[in-house]
Write a protein that holds these residues in place. Structure first.
Motif, short mmCIF file in Angstrom:
data_model
loop_
_atom_site.label_atom_id
_atom_site.label_comp_id
_atom_site.label_asym_id
_atom_site.label_seq_id
_atom_site.Cartn_x
_atom_site.Cartn_y
_atom_site.Cartn_z
N ARG A 50 28.57 30.01 28.03
CA ARG A 50 27.13 30.00 28.27
C ARG A 50 26.61 28.57 28.32
NH1 ARG A 50 24.64 34.55 24.12
NH2 ARG A 50 25.71 36.38 24.96
N PRO A 51 25.70 28.30 29.23
CA PRO A 51 25.11 26.95 29.27
C PRO A 51 24.13 26.78 28.10
CG PRO A 51 24.02 28.37 30.87
CD PRO A 51 25.17 29.18 30.31
N LEU A 52 23.92 25.54 27.68
CA LEU A 52 22.92 25.27 26.67
C LEU A 52 21.54 25.57 27.23
CD1 LEU A 52 24.14 21.82 25.25
CD2 LEU A 52 24.51 24.08 24.26
N THR A 53 20.61 25.89 26.36
CA THR A 53 19.23 26.08 26.80
C THR A 53 18.64 24.72 27.19
OG1 THR A 53 18.29 25.77 24.59
CG2 THR A 53 18.97 28.00 25.19
#
Length: 398
Positions: A341-344
């Motif tokens: 998952r990408p960072l926010t």
């Protein structure tokens, strides 16, 4: 014990003045309850210690050299509460002080973590080094101006500098200490809350500050004796140690909850506004009561009709790596066990830093409007409405 840890022991403390000035008997009422701390408070103490080191190095590089500063910071980093983000947030605080100092007409004296005495406004006790005094984060004194600057590291409640009694008491103490040397006519106070991206400033004349001092004398005399009427309310009770079992607050909220009377078929917008304000503290009061009752039950004391039970637990790995190796050894595809998952956006900004983030990828960021929220009229954000203006209704379509 550090200066940051000993701030909480005065009966009529500057930090608690917002409460005891409004509700004078609360000062003595609180004495029977322990002065507890929290993880957030400990984190704030550590951040203040880091901010103090930065400010001392800025104010006196000759005696507090870069080497001493680096050694002191490295020691703080060993604390379990340390977080790398503290460095960035305290740098924002230091940046504000640098800018404020440069903006003054003459080079100011920079007072760092200085104990200021305001006992003649609260309670004269020359032998007590804590009572009637407080430790100000930073005071700039130069020319005709005293500027008190306070770091608030918390992110729960935004604090306003306008007529802030804590900082005004610090300003009174600072004025008493330097009035012989400086022709002070103006007072400025600032609260820096970097985790809320908030800087609140307020100015007043020396005359107004001294009028406040006279008001403090009257209220402090009552508070010291434990006299005067109780004055429960959302802001007044927020940090009071007696808030859960205070009878005045209990009666106040009971009247609000059950004494409103029979509801008419419809109520006016004015009545809605009044009742929203009146009922604001009830939900908070219920939560405070629940926390107090739980503490009593856990201590083996009886609260009729209630008991403490174990809440719903959660499962966790004792050794996740070993468990995953076992699963893959049994034929489970490792790709099924992980998510990528990408960072926010906020997390990326923390990693990169605000300035570099804006310079490199600011053009790819858009701000979506937040969900409408009901707040009090004093909130600084502009009001919004779903009502369509005449211009929008009749604008030409392109």
């Amino acid at each position: 014990m550090t200066a940051h840890q000993e701030r909480k022991h005065a009966l009529l403390s500057a930090s608690g003045s917002g409460r005891w000035l409004r509700c004078t008997p609360s000062a003595r009422l609180e004495e029977q309850f322990p002065d507890t701390t929290s993880e957030a408070a400990s984190e704030g103490t550590l951040a203040h210690e880091l901010a103090e080191l930065k400010l001392r190095h800025y104010a006196d590089t000759t005696n507090f050299t870069r080497r001493k500063y680096a050694a002191a910071v490295n020691k703080l980093k060993k604390d379990p509460q340390w977080k790398d983000e503290m460095d960035r947030y305290t740098e924002e605080y230091l940046d504000y002080i640098r800018t404020a100092a440069l903006a003054m007409k003459c080079t100011p004296s920079v007072r760092v973590e200085e104990r200021v005495r305001f006992a003649r406004y609260t309670h004269e006790d020359p032998g007590n080094q804590v009572e009637g005094s407080g430790i100000a984060d930073c005071i700039l004194v130069g020319g005709d101006t005293i500027h008190v600057i306070d770091l608030k590291y918390g992110k729960g409640v935004q604090v306003d500098a306008d007529h802030n009694p804590q900082l005004m008491l610090y300003a009174l103490g600072a004025y008493d200490a330097c009035r012989i040397l400086y022709p002070v006519t103006k007072v400025k106070v600032t609260i820096v809350q970097p985790r809320l991206d908030s800087i609140s400033e307020w100015e007043c004349s020396l005359e107004d500050l001294l009028k406040f001092g006279e008001y403090v004398k009257q209220r402090a005399a009552l508070a010291w004796e434990g006299k005067g009427p109780y004055n429960p309310g959302t802001d007044t009770c927020r940090f009071c140690r007696a808030k859960a079992v205070c009878r005045a607050r209990a009666d106040h909220n009971t009247k609000l909850a059950f004494g409103i009377g029979e509801m008419p078929p419809t109520i006016t917008a004015e009545e809605v506004g009044e009742r929203l304000l009146a009922l604001e503290d009830i939900a908070k009061y219920q939560k405070d009561l629940q926390e107090w009752a739980l503490g009593q039950c856990l201590a083996g004391k009886e609260v009729p009709g209630w008991k403490a039970v174990e809440g719903r637990g959660s499962r966790d790995w004792t050794d996740m790596d070993a468990a995953f190796e076992t699963l893959q050894g049994s034929g489970i595809d490792g790709a099924l066990l992980y998510e990528r998952r990408p960072l926010t956006l906020a997390q990326v900004e923390k990693v990169v830093g605000k300035k570099e983030f804006q310079e490199t990828v600011g053009e790819y960021v858009t701000k979506k409007p937040g969900k409408p929220a009901l707040v009090q009229e004093k909130d600084e954000r502009p009001a919004i409405t779903n009502k369509i203006t005449a211009g929008e209704a009749f604008k030409e379509e392109i």
